[in-house]
Write a protein that holds these residues in place. Structure first.
Motif, PDB file in Angstrom:
ATOM      1  N   ARG A 265       0.831  -1.209   0.000  1.00 58.94           N
ATOM      2  CA  ARG A 265       0.000   0.000   0.000  1.00 58.94           C
ATOM      3  C   ARG A 265       0.862   1.254   0.000  1.00 58.94           C
ATOM      4  NH1 ARG A 265      -2.751   3.403  -1.242  1.00 58.94           N
ATOM      5  NH2 ARG A 265      -2.801   1.955  -2.991  1.00 58.94           N
ATOM      6  N   LEU A 266       1.959   1.255   0.764  1.00 52.78           N
ATOM      7  CA  LEU A 266       2.844   2.426   0.813  1.00 52.78           C
ATOM      8  C   LEU A 266       3.532   2.656  -0.528  1.00 52.78           C
ATOM      9  CD1 LEU A 266       4.466   1.929   4.341  1.00 52.78           C
ATOM     10  CD2 LEU A 266       2.811   3.692   3.659  1.00 52.78           C
ATOM     11  N   ILE A 267       4.002   1.572  -1.148  1.00 56.24           N
ATOM     12  CA  ILE A 267       4.658   1.724  -2.457  1.00 56.24           C
ATOM     13  C   ILE A 267       3.654   2.178  -3.506  1.00 56.24           C
ATOM     14  CG2 ILE A 267       5.818   0.463  -4.309  1.00 56.24           C
ATOM     15  CD1 ILE A 267       7.114  -1.292  -2.184  1.00 56.24           C
ATOM     16  N   ALA A 268       2.456   1.597  -3.496  1.00 57.84           N
ATOM     17  CA  ALA A 268       1.432   2.011  -4.454  1.00 57.84           C
ATOM     18  C   ALA A 268       1.075   3.479  -4.261  1.00 57.84           C
ATOM     19  CB  ALA A 268       0.184   1.141  -4.286  1.00 57.84           C
ATOM     20  N   GLN A 269       1.045   3.941  -3.022  1.00 58.14           N
ATOM     21  CA  GLN A 269       0.737   5.349  -2.769  1.00 58.14           C
ATOM     22  C   GLN A 269       1.853   6.263  -3.259  1.00 58.14           C
ATOM     23  OE1 GLN A 269      -2.144   6.634  -1.650  1.00 58.14           O
ATOM     24  NE2 GLN A 269      -1.214   8.611  -2.127  1.00 58.14           N
ATOM     25  N   MET A 270       3.090   5.787  -3.151  1.00 49.99           N
ATOM     26  CA  MET A 270       4.215   6.589  -3.641  1.00 49.99           C
ATOM     27  C   MET A 270       4.109   6.807  -5.143  1.00 49.99           C
ATOM     28  SD  MET A 270       7.357   4.905  -1.476  1.00 49.99           S
ATOM     29  CE  MET A 270       8.577   5.655  -2.569  1.00 49.99           C
ATOM     30  N   PHE A 271       3.710   5.788  -5.879  1.00 48.13           N
ATOM     31  CA  PHE A 271       3.600   5.921  -7.329  1.00 48.13           C
ATOM     32  C   PHE A 271       2.314   6.630  -7.743  1.00 48.13           C
ATOM     33  CE2 PHE A 271       6.754   2.519  -7.164  1.00 48.13           C
ATOM     34  CZ  PHE A 271       7.640   2.917  -8.157  1.00 48.13           C
ATOM     35  N   ALA A 272       1.317   6.628  -6.886  1.00 48.02           N
ATOM     36  CA  ALA A 272       0.033   7.241  -7.248  1.00 48.02           C
ATOM     37  C   ALA A 272       0.143   8.751  -7.354  1.00 48.02           C
ATOM     38  CB  ALA A 272      -1.026   6.867  -6.215  1.00 48.02           C
ATOM     39  N   ARG A 273       0.809   9.385  -6.389  1.00 44.96           N
ATOM     40  CA  ARG A 273       0.985  10.844  -6.377  1.00 44.96           C
ATOM     41  C   ARG A 273      -0.355  11.565  -6.611  1.00 44.96           C
ATOM     42  NH1 ARG A 273       6.350  11.968  -6.497  1.00 44.96           N
ATOM     43  NH2 ARG A 273       7.764  10.315  -7.243  1.00 44.96           N
TER      44      ARG A 273
ATOM     45  N   GLY B  52      -3.053  11.659   6.902  1.00 41.27           N
ATOM     46  CA  GLY B  52      -4.048  10.944   7.695  1.00 41.27           C
ATOM     47  C   GLY B  52      -4.775   9.889   6.881  1.00 41.27           C
ATOM     48  N   ALA B  53      -5.096  10.212   5.627  1.00 44.24           N
ATOM     49  CA  ALA B  53      -5.779   9.248   4.770  1.00 44.24           C
ATOM     50  C   ALA B  53      -4.878   8.064   4.443  1.00 44.24           C
ATOM     51  CB  ALA B  53      -6.256   9.913   3.492  1.00 44.24           C
ATOM     52  N   VAL B  54      -3.594   8.349   4.178  1.00 42.23           N
ATOM     53  CA  VAL B  54      -2.649   7.272   3.886  1.00 42.23           C
ATOM     54  C   VAL B  54      -2.468   6.370   5.104  1.00 42.23           C
ATOM     55  CG1 VAL B  54      -0.257   6.748   3.284  1.00 42.23           C
ATOM     56  CG2 VAL B  54      -1.455   8.616   2.120  1.00 42.23           C
ATOM     57  N   LEU B  55      -2.362   6.967   6.278  1.00 41.20           N
ATOM     58  CA  LEU B  55      -2.230   6.182   7.497  1.00 41.20           C
ATOM     59  C   LEU B  55      -3.463   5.299   7.713  1.00 41.20           C
ATOM     60  CD1 LEU B  55      -0.691   5.505  10.090  1.00 41.20           C
ATOM     61  CD2 LEU B  55      -1.803   7.472  11.172  1.00 41.20           C
ATOM     62  N   GLY B  56      -4.629   5.852   7.443  1.00 38.72           N
ATOM     63  CA  GLY B  56      -5.849   5.052   7.560  1.00 38.72           C
ATOM     64  C   GLY B  56      -5.865   3.890   6.582  1.00 38.72           C
ATOM     65  N   ASP B  57      -5.399   4.132   5.352  1.00 39.86           N
ATOM     66  CA  ASP B  57      -5.339   3.056   4.360  1.00 39.86           C
ATOM     67  C   ASP B  57      -4.397   1.941   4.809  1.00 39.86           C
ATOM     68  OD1 ASP B  57      -7.034   4.573   2.807  1.00 39.86           O
ATOM     69  OD2 ASP B  57      -5.437   5.402   1.563  1.00 39.86           O
ATOM     70  N   VAL B  58      -3.263   2.327   5.397  1.00 43.03           N
ATOM     71  CA  VAL B  58      -2.283   1.341   5.855  1.00 43.03           C
ATOM     72  C   VAL B  58      -2.862   0.497   6.988  1.00 43.03           C
ATOM     73  CG1 VAL B  58      -0.081   1.089   7.042  1.00 43.03           C
ATOM     74  CG2 VAL B  58      -0.255   2.626   5.087  1.00 43.03           C
ATOM     75  N   LEU B  59      -3.495   1.161   7.940  1.00 39.65           N
ATOM     76  CA  LEU B  59      -4.092   0.425   9.061  1.00 39.65           C
ATOM     77  C   LEU B  59      -5.198  -0.504   8.584  1.00 39.65           C
ATOM     78  CD1 LEU B  59      -4.262   3.255  11.742  1.00 39.65           C
ATOM     79  CD2 LEU B  59      -2.623   1.363  11.614  1.00 39.65           C
ATOM     80  N   ILE B  60      -5.987  -0.057   7.650  1.00 41.96           N
ATOM     81  CA  ILE B  60      -7.070  -0.886   7.119  1.00 41.96           C
ATOM     82  C   ILE B  60      -6.514  -2.090   6.366  1.00 41.96           C
ATOM     83  CG2 ILE B  60      -8.857  -0.913   5.340  1.00 41.96           C
ATOM     84  CD1 ILE B  60      -9.665   1.863   6.318  1.00 41.96           C
ATOM     85  N   ALA B  61      -5.397  -1.899   5.647  1.00 39.55           N
ATOM     86  CA  ALA B  61      -4.785  -3.020   4.926  1.00 39.55           C
ATOM     87  C   ALA B  61      -4.424  -4.151   5.882  1.00 39.55           C
ATOM     88  CB  ALA B  61      -3.548  -2.537   4.172  1.00 39.55           C
ATOM     89  N   GLY B  62      -3.816  -3.788   7.016  1.00 40.90           N
ATOM     90  CA  GLY B  62      -3.481  -4.807   8.004  1.00 40.90           C
ATOM     91  C   GLY B  62      -4.717  -5.381   8.682  1.00 40.90           C
ATOM     92  N   PHE B  63      -5.727  -4.540   8.924  1.00 37.51           N
ATOM     93  CA  PHE B  63      -6.935  -4.999   9.601  1.00 37.51           C
ATOM     94  C   PHE B  63      -7.689  -6.027   8.766  1.00 37.51           C
ATOM     95  CE2 PHE B  63     -11.531  -4.502  10.423  1.00 37.51           C
ATOM     96  CZ  PHE B  63     -11.543  -4.949  11.740  1.00 37.51           C
TER      97      PHE B  63
END
Length: 345
Positions: free
Chosen positions: A164-172, A178-189
């Motif tokens: 998710r972090l790598i995909a977000q880096m390329f998404a730009r 806060g939204a990215v952090l929420g996405d990361v937490l949800i991925a693990g959840f």
């Protein structure tokens, strides 16, 4: 010259015997009796059809009232529930590997519909990595040892987070921190909620007599659900958690507790080979985890602004809508197996 016999008057017919007279009377009465019998049959059939139509109308009316109150079609929900239950029981009793496929399929569908619901709410979820990693995590519960299974759990969570972090880096796309952090937490959840809990069920399955424990805790969870549904529908007046799930009542919870305790005791005595009191503990803990799981998923759906995770199971909603009370109960069932299985006869 004419024949003398032609001038004789017609001779009267010979008298009928008693048997011939009785036959003649029966022949005369037969049409009347046949007509009466057919009229009676038609009247009985008409009355039967009217009663069937009346009962059907009453049932449909009652089903419509239940549907308006609960939002579920009782007939369809019952038929689908019975079909799923038959497959579940058959797989556990006869072929463990078939239940493994059943659990894997349920987990994949659960991941898919949960991810789709999150995406619909504006979250970024990497669906394909979630499905692939989740499938490996589920199967590890059955095929790998406990130590390796925990390694797979941590690796699975790390992989979806890093992806998710790598995909977000390329998404730009200018997404906020806060939204990215929420996405990361949800991925693990997602991995913890669906495939990890499913893998614990397969860990329980592979134990000695584990299939009976899996069947037992699922029956208790279903009994809890059914008891809550029946009691809430019949007596429910006091909301249990109106801000989370307005249709759940304390009367329904009381019905769930009663049904779970009865099921726990019966299963403990007649299926698990345990005394009655571990069944009470199993029933009480499972009804607690099942209720917590049900309310937890209701809170998630309320946060996402949806009624059901999907509509794949008519009368039930989505796969996760059926697993919400079962998945959290796996943890309790596995712990109680290690605690109580030495007591088995």
């Amino acid at each position: 010259m004419t024949d003398a016999s032609g001038d004789l008057p017609d001779s009267p017919p010979p008298p009928l015997t008693r048997r011939e007279a009785a036959g003649a009377r029966r022949g005369a009465a037969a049409p009347d009796l046949n007509a009466d019998f057919q009229a009676h049959v038609r009247a009985a059939r008409s009355e039967f059809e009217n009663q069937v139509a009346q009962k059907r109308a009453e049932f449909e009316e009652a089903n419509e009232r239940i549907k308006q109150r609960t939002g579920r079609d009782l007939i369809v929900a019952t038929l689908i529930g019975l079909a799923i239950g038959a497959v579940l029981i058959a797989s556990l009793i006869f072929l463990k590997w078939l239940f493994v496929l059943f659990a894997l399929g349920a987990a994949i569908l659960g991941i898919f519909e949960f991810s789709r619901a999150l995406i619909g709410s504006g979250r970024k979820v990497d669906l394909v990595p979630q499905l692939v990693v989740g499938s490996v995590l589920v199967l590890s519960g059955f095929f790998l040892g406990l130590w390796l299974h925990w390694v797979v759990v941590f690796v699975a969570i790390a992989l979806v987070i890093v992806w998710r972090l790598i995909a977000q880096m390329f998404a730009r796309d200018g997404r906020t921190y806060g939204a990215v952090l929420g996405d990361v937490l949800i991925a693990g959840f997602i991995q913890l909620y669906v495939p990890f809990l499913t893998s614990l069920c397969l860990i329980l399955l592979r134990q000695d007599g584990g299939e009976w424990w899996v069947l037992a805790f699922i029956i208790i969870a279903v009994a809890s659900d059914t008891g809550a549904y029946a009691a809430g529908l019949s007596f429910g007046k006091h909301p249990m958690a109106p801000k989370i799930s307005p249709k759940k009542t304390w009367e329904g919870f009381a019905g769930a507790v009663l049904a779970a305790l009865i099921a726990g005791v019966l299963l403990s005595l007649f299926m698990l080979g345990l005394p009655w009191w571990p069944g009470l503990i199993l029933g009480a803990i499972v009804v607690g985890t099942a209720t917590a799981g049900d309310l937890g998923e209701s809170m998630i759906k309320r946060d996402l602004g949806i009624k059901d995770m999907s509509s794949w199971l008519p009368g039930h909603g989505g796969v996760l809508d059926r697993l919400d009370s079962i998945l959290p109960s796996v943890v309790a069932a596995l712990a109680l197996y290690y605690l109580f299985s030495p007591l088995a006869a």
